[in-house]
Scaffold this motif. Structure first.
Motif, PDB file in Angstrom:
ATOM      1  N   ALA A  33       0.805  -1.218   0.000  1.00 46.41           N
ATOM      2  CA  ALA A  33       0.000   0.000   0.000  1.00 46.41           C
ATOM      3  C   ALA A  33       0.840   1.271   0.000  1.00 46.41           C
ATOM      4  N   HIS A  34       2.017   1.225   0.599  1.00 44.21           N
ATOM      5  CA  HIS A  34       2.844   2.427   0.706  1.00 44.21           C
ATOM      6  C   HIS A  34       4.025   2.427  -0.259  1.00 44.21           C
ATOM      7  N   MET A  35       3.996   1.560  -1.263  1.00 43.25           N
ATOM      8  CA  MET A  35       5.128   1.514  -2.193  1.00 43.25           C
ATOM      9  C   MET A  35       5.144   2.782  -3.038  1.00 43.25           C
ATOM     10  N   GLY A  36       6.363   3.252  -3.293  1.00 43.87           N
ATOM     11  CA  GLY A  36       6.532   4.427  -4.120  1.00 43.87           C
ATOM     12  C   GLY A  36       6.394   4.088  -5.597  1.00 43.87           C
ATOM     13  N   ALA A  37       6.235   5.110  -6.398  1.00 45.62           N
ATOM     14  CA  ALA A  37       6.090   4.926  -7.843  1.00 45.62           C
ATOM     15  C   ALA A  37       7.328   4.283  -8.459  1.00 45.62           C
ATOM     16  N   ASP A  38       8.475   4.396  -7.787  1.00 45.27           N
ATOM     17  CA  ASP A  38       9.726   3.838  -8.316  1.00 45.27           C
ATOM     18  C   ASP A  38       9.939   2.374  -7.930  1.00 45.27           C
ATOM     19  N   HIS A  39       9.054   1.814  -7.113  1.00 45.06           N
ATOM     20  CA  HIS A  39       9.229   0.438  -6.643  1.00 45.06           C
ATOM     21  C   HIS A  39       9.332  -0.577  -7.788  1.00 45.06           C
ATOM     22  N   PRO A  40       8.444  -0.553  -8.775  1.00 48.61           N
ATOM     23  CA  PRO A  40       8.576  -1.534  -9.869  1.00 48.61           C
ATOM     24  C   PRO A  40       9.935  -1.469 -10.570  1.00 48.61           C
ATOM     25  N   ALA A  41      10.460  -0.280 -10.789  1.00 51.47           N
ATOM     26  CA  ALA A  41      11.774  -0.143 -11.449  1.00 51.47           C
ATOM     27  C   ALA A  41      12.888  -0.687 -10.560  1.00 51.47           C
ATOM     28  N   HIS A  42      12.776  -0.497  -9.256  1.00 48.42           N
ATOM     29  CA  HIS A  42      13.783  -1.038  -8.337  1.00 48.42           C
ATOM     30  C   HIS A  42      13.772  -2.569  -8.360  1.00 48.42           C
ATOM     31  N   VAL A  43      12.569  -3.146  -8.369  1.00 44.77           N
ATOM     32  CA  VAL A  43      12.465  -4.609  -8.415  1.00 44.77           C
ATOM     33  C   VAL A  43      12.993  -5.128  -9.750  1.00 44.77           C
ATOM     34  N   ALA A  44      12.709  -4.412 -10.835  1.00 41.98           N
ATOM     35  CA  ALA A  44      13.230  -4.813 -12.147  1.00 41.98           C
ATOM     36  C   ALA A  44      14.756  -4.804 -12.138  1.00 41.98           C
ATOM     37  N   ALA A  45      15.351  -3.779 -11.543  1.00 43.56           N
ATOM     38  CA  ALA A  45      16.817  -3.697 -11.479  1.00 43.56           C
ATOM     39  C   ALA A  45      17.387  -4.821 -10.609  1.00 43.56           C
ATOM     40  N   PHE A  46      16.701  -5.144  -9.517  1.00 43.87           N
ATOM     41  CA  PHE A  46      17.144  -6.247  -8.665  1.00 43.87           C
ATOM     42  C   PHE A  46      17.097  -7.565  -9.439  1.00 43.87           C
ATOM     43  N   LEU A  47      15.962  -7.840 -10.071  1.00 45.82           N
ATOM     44  CA  LEU A  47      15.833  -9.067 -10.847  1.00 45.82           C
ATOM     45  C   LEU A  47      16.861  -9.120 -11.968  1.00 45.82           C
ATOM     46  N   ALA A  48      17.097  -7.991 -12.610  1.00 41.78           N
ATOM     47  CA  ALA A  48      18.085  -7.942 -13.695  1.00 41.78           C
ATOM     48  C   ALA A  48      19.441  -8.414 -13.196  1.00 41.78           C
ATOM     49  N   GLU A  49      19.855  -7.887 -12.067  1.00 44.84           N
ATOM     50  CA  GLU A  49      21.166  -8.249 -11.518  1.00 44.84           C
ATOM     51  C   GLU A  49      21.224  -9.721 -11.124  1.00 44.84           C
ATOM     52  N   VAL A  50      20.186 -10.207 -10.474  1.00 40.64           N
ATOM     53  CA  VAL A  50      20.143 -11.611 -10.063  1.00 40.64           C
ATOM     54  C   VAL A  50      20.210 -12.530 -11.278  1.00 40.64           C
ATOM     55  N   LEU A  51      19.546 -12.157 -12.358  1.00 41.83           N
ATOM     56  CA  LEU A  51      19.438 -13.011 -13.538  1.00 41.83           C
ATOM     57  C   LEU A  51      20.580 -12.833 -14.532  1.00 41.83           C
ATOM     58  N   GLY A  52      21.623 -12.123 -14.129  1.00 44.23           N
ATOM     59  CA  GLY A  52      22.814 -12.028 -14.966  1.00 44.23           C
ATOM     60  C   GLY A  52      22.998 -10.718 -15.699  1.00 44.23           C
TER      61      GLY A  52
END
Length: 155
Positions: free
Chosen positions: A39-58
């Motif tokens: 409920a309190h996630m910022g508008a930038d949260h999806p981009a942060h998760v995308a960057a995290f997943l990107a790094e994890v996945l190579g």
């Protein structure tokens, strides 16, 4: 690209991950079980998760460079008291969104993706319980083809 592509390359890179996480969190906002968690996630949260997943996945180490790597992600889960039901719904919605967006669905890729999501979401639940602590030196997980656990050594 030479040799075997990384999972990140196979799925289409950061643009594909940004589309995935943006659409996924639209679904989360409409989900009665998950919406309160985010409920309190910022508008930038999806981009942060995308960057995290990107790094994890190579992919590139953008998340580590800009946000503090795996210790930062662990801190984001502290004392949130996530449940197995929430974890399972999160996984189901993420995979359904990948299908919706027609991300690669070959068995080898999906096996690797599901494996990471299962591993990572279970770790998130553990780190969300009372008493969890953050190792400030926790290495970023690295996931590849056919993994059964993350490589967490520093590169």
């Amino acid at each position: 690209m030479t040799g075997v592509p990384t999972l990140y390359e196979w799925l289409g890179g950061i643009d594909a991950l940004n589309r995935l996480t943006a659409r996924f969190y639209e679904h989360v906002k409409a989900d009665s079980l998950l919406e309160p968690v985010f409920a309190h996630m910022g508008a930038d949260h999806p981009a942060h998760v995308a960057a995290f997943l990107a790094e994890v996945l190579g992919g590139p180490a953008t998340y580590s460079q800009q946000h503090g790597g795996h210790p930062h992600m662990i801190r984001r889960h502290l004392d949130r008291h996530l449940t197995q039901e929430q974890r399972q719904r999160w996984m189901m919605l993420l995979l359904a969104t990948a299908d919706e967006l027609k991300m690669p669905d070959d068995p080898e890729f999906r096996s690797a993706l599901v494996s990471y999501i299962e591993w990572g979401s279970r770790l998130a639940v553990i780190n969300s319980q009372s008493g969890a602590i953050v190792d400030p030196n926790a290495a970023m997980p690295k996931w590849g083809w056919g993994e059964v656990k993350a490589h967490t050594r520093a590169d």
